[in-house]
Structures are given as C-alpha cells and as structure tokens.
Design an enzyme around this catalytic site. Sequence first.
Site, PDB file in Angstrom:
ATOM      1  N   CYS A 121       0.883  -0.982   0.155  1.00 51.50           N
ATOM      2  CA  CYS A 121       0.147  -0.073   0.123  1.00 51.50           C
ATOM      3  C   CYS A 121       0.800   1.072   0.024  1.00 51.50           C
ATOM      4  O   CYS A 121       2.327   1.014  -0.208  1.00 51.50           O
ATOM      5  CB  CYS A 121      -0.955   0.048   1.312  1.00 51.50           C
ATOM      6  SG  CYS A 121      -0.297  -0.011   2.872  1.00 51.50           S
ATOM      7  N   ASN A 131       2.503   1.504   3.973  1.00 50.04           N
ATOM      8  CA  ASN A 131       2.693   0.197   4.885  1.00 50.04           C
ATOM      9  C   ASN A 131       2.630   0.377   6.363  1.00 50.04           C
ATOM     10  O   ASN A 131       3.215  -0.374   7.244  1.00 50.04           O
ATOM     11  CB  ASN A 131       4.368  -0.249   4.656  1.00 50.04           C
ATOM     12  CG  ASN A 131       4.532  -1.511   5.177  1.00 50.04           C
ATOM     13  OD1 ASN A 131       5.674  -2.137   5.269  1.00 50.04           O
ATOM     14  ND2 ASN A 131       3.559  -2.656   4.990  1.00 50.04           N
ATOM     15  N   CYS A 157      -1.038   0.890   7.311  1.00 50.52           N
ATOM     16  CA  CYS A 157      -2.687   0.673   7.489  1.00 50.52           C
ATOM     17  C   CYS A 157      -2.922  -0.581   6.746  1.00 50.52           C
ATOM     18  O   CYS A 157      -3.322  -1.597   7.425  1.00 50.52           O
ATOM     19  CB  CYS A 157      -3.554   1.829   7.094  1.00 50.52           C
ATOM     20  SG  CYS A 157      -3.156   3.451   8.170  1.00 50.52           S
ATOM     21  N   ARG A 158      -2.950  -0.539   5.501  1.00 48.10           N
ATOM     22  CA  ARG A 158      -3.642  -1.763   4.695  1.00 48.10           C
ATOM     23  C   ARG A 158      -2.696  -2.761   4.368  1.00 48.10           C
ATOM     24  O   ARG A 158      -3.383  -3.966   4.757  1.00 48.10           O
ATOM     25  CB  ARG A 158      -4.170  -1.123   3.196  1.00 48.10           C
ATOM     26  CG  ARG A 158      -5.368  -0.261   3.498  1.00 48.10           C
ATOM     27  CD  ARG A 158      -5.630   0.765   2.313  1.00 48.10           C
ATOM     28  NE  ARG A 158      -4.228   1.619   1.885  1.00 48.10           N
ATOM     29  CZ  ARG A 158      -3.927   2.323   0.548  1.00 48.10           C
ATOM     30  NH1 ARG A 158      -5.136   2.262  -0.275  1.00 48.10           N
ATOM     31  NH2 ARG A 158      -3.230   3.069   0.661  1.00 48.10           N
ATOM     32  N   SER A 159      -1.745  -2.722   3.988  1.00 52.78           N
ATOM     33  CA  SER A 159      -0.856  -3.723   3.759  1.00 52.78           C
ATOM     34  C   SER A 159      -0.331  -4.530   4.941  1.00 52.78           C
ATOM     35  O   SER A 159      -0.308  -5.923   4.757  1.00 52.78           O
ATOM     36  CB  SER A 159       0.450  -3.436   2.701  1.00 52.78           C
ATOM     37  OG  SER A 159       1.279  -2.577   3.394  1.00 52.78           O
ATOM     38  N   ASP A 170      -7.915   3.773   1.240  1.00 51.00           N
ATOM     39  CA  ASP A 170      -6.872   4.368   2.056  1.00 51.00           C
ATOM     40  C   ASP A 170      -7.477   4.888   3.395  1.00 51.00           C
ATOM     41  O   ASP A 170      -8.426   5.969   3.183  1.00 51.00           O
ATOM     42  CB  ASP A 170      -5.911   5.703   1.493  1.00 51.00           C
ATOM     43  CG  ASP A 170      -4.999   6.247   2.382  1.00 51.00           C
ATOM     44  OD1 ASP A 170      -4.983   5.699   3.569  1.00 51.00           O
ATOM     45  OD2 ASP A 170      -4.023   6.751   1.764  1.00 51.00           O
TER      46      ASP A 170
HETATM   47  P1  4NP Z   1      -1.695   3.036   4.288  1.00 47.70           P
HETATM   48  O1  4NP Z   1      -2.177   4.292   4.487  1.00 47.70           O
HETATM   49  O2  4NP Z   1      -1.175   3.147   2.515  1.00 47.70           O
HETATM   50  O3  4NP Z   1      -2.807   1.863   4.124  1.00 47.70           O
HETATM   51  O4  4NP Z   1      -0.534   2.766   4.989  1.00 47.70           O
HETATM   52  C1  4NP Z   1      -1.480   5.560   4.640  1.00 47.70           C
HETATM   53  C2  4NP Z   1      -0.469   5.691   5.843  1.00 47.70           C
HETATM   54  C3  4NP Z   1       0.367   7.024   5.721  1.00 47.70           C
HETATM   55  C4  4NP Z   1      -0.077   7.849   4.610  1.00 47.70           C
HETATM   56  C5  4NP Z   1      -0.765   7.502   3.688  1.00 47.70           C
HETATM   57  C6  4NP Z   1      -1.580   6.455   3.835  1.00 47.70           C
HETATM   58  N1  4NP Z   1       0.942   9.043   4.812  1.00 47.70           N
HETATM   59  O5  4NP Z   1       0.671   9.883   4.001  1.00 47.70           O
HETATM   60  O6  4NP Z   1       1.650   9.115   5.767  1.00 47.70           O
END
Ligand code: 4NP
Length: 169
Positions: A18, A21, A23-25, A136
Amino acid sequence: MEDKFEKKSPLFSILFVCLGNICRSPAAEGIMKYQLELNGLADKVFVDSAGIGSWHVGDLPDARMRIHGSRRGYDFTSRARQIRRTDFDRFNLIIVMDSDNYEDVCSLARNEDDRAKVHMMTEYLNRYKGRHSVPDPYYGGDAGFELVLDLLEDGCANLVRLLQKSHIV
Ligand code: 4NP
C-alpha cells in the site's frame, strides 16, 4: 543429506503493498498469515508487506489499525519497509490496494514478467466483488478502518481458496 533449507523454504510468496505500509498492507499481511494458519498452510506460503513511500519505515502499524484489528482478534506487529526492485525476484505475487499503488509498483517493474506479478486486492474479492479499491483509511474515521478489514478478510479468504484450488499450495 537432508537439505533443511529446501524443506523449510516456502512454496509460494506473497507481498502486500500500500502507500505507507502502516494501515492496509500490514493488516493484509496479518490477516493472510492468520488465514493460512487456520488452513494448515502457514509453512507453505511466505507473506510480507511493504509501502510505496519511505515515510514510516521501521514503524509499527498505525495505532488505529492495530486497535480495530485487535477487536477482531488480530495482532498486527510488522514493521514498515519500502518496496524495492529485488522484491520482484523474491515474490511470486505482489498484491496492491488501489490503482495508484498499481501504477507505482508497475513503474518499478523491470520487464513484463515483473509486471505480471502485480495484482489488485480487489481481484480476489468475493462478498465485496465489484469494489475497485481497498480505500486508504489514513485521513478518515473508524468506518474506513472497518471497511479495510472487511475487504481484506474477504479477499484473503478467497486468495487462500484460490491457492488451494490451483494446487499452488
Ligand atoms: P496505508 O495508509 O497506505 O494504508 O499504510 C497510509 C499511511 C500513511 C500515509 C498515507 C496512507 N501517509 O501519507 O503518511
């Protein structure tokens, strides 16, 4: 002589990707490991996760993701890392959460074989078939985290079935 490495080496390897790294993955990694364990396949498939960006390298999953996961019995404890080109050599399948991730990972691919390893998580949805992304949840509220978990549980259960049906494991 018995080759322990050969005996221990997994048949198949999956990398979930994702943006951050956190939240989702990592949730996909934890859920997939849990489902493989349930099906007695934990030693047959190697599962990992990575992010497109490097902002959170070394971090535990986002506290909100960990709390929502723990309410369903999961313990998400992976540490964030950034995807690298050599992941195309180490993994059979690279599963991304949305179309931006898809474009970003494909832009790292060195050739058509690399590109063919990249798939959307939504391809594996069953109950939630028709969704175009695992959205997201980072800038949203509780419902976004719950939706991510619903989609990932659906997709991972189906992915395990597919691996079994195709005699990959
Ligand atoms: P993820 O979510 O892609 O599911 O881990 C996010 C985590 C952090 C950020 C964006 C999305 N960020 O912009 O820091």
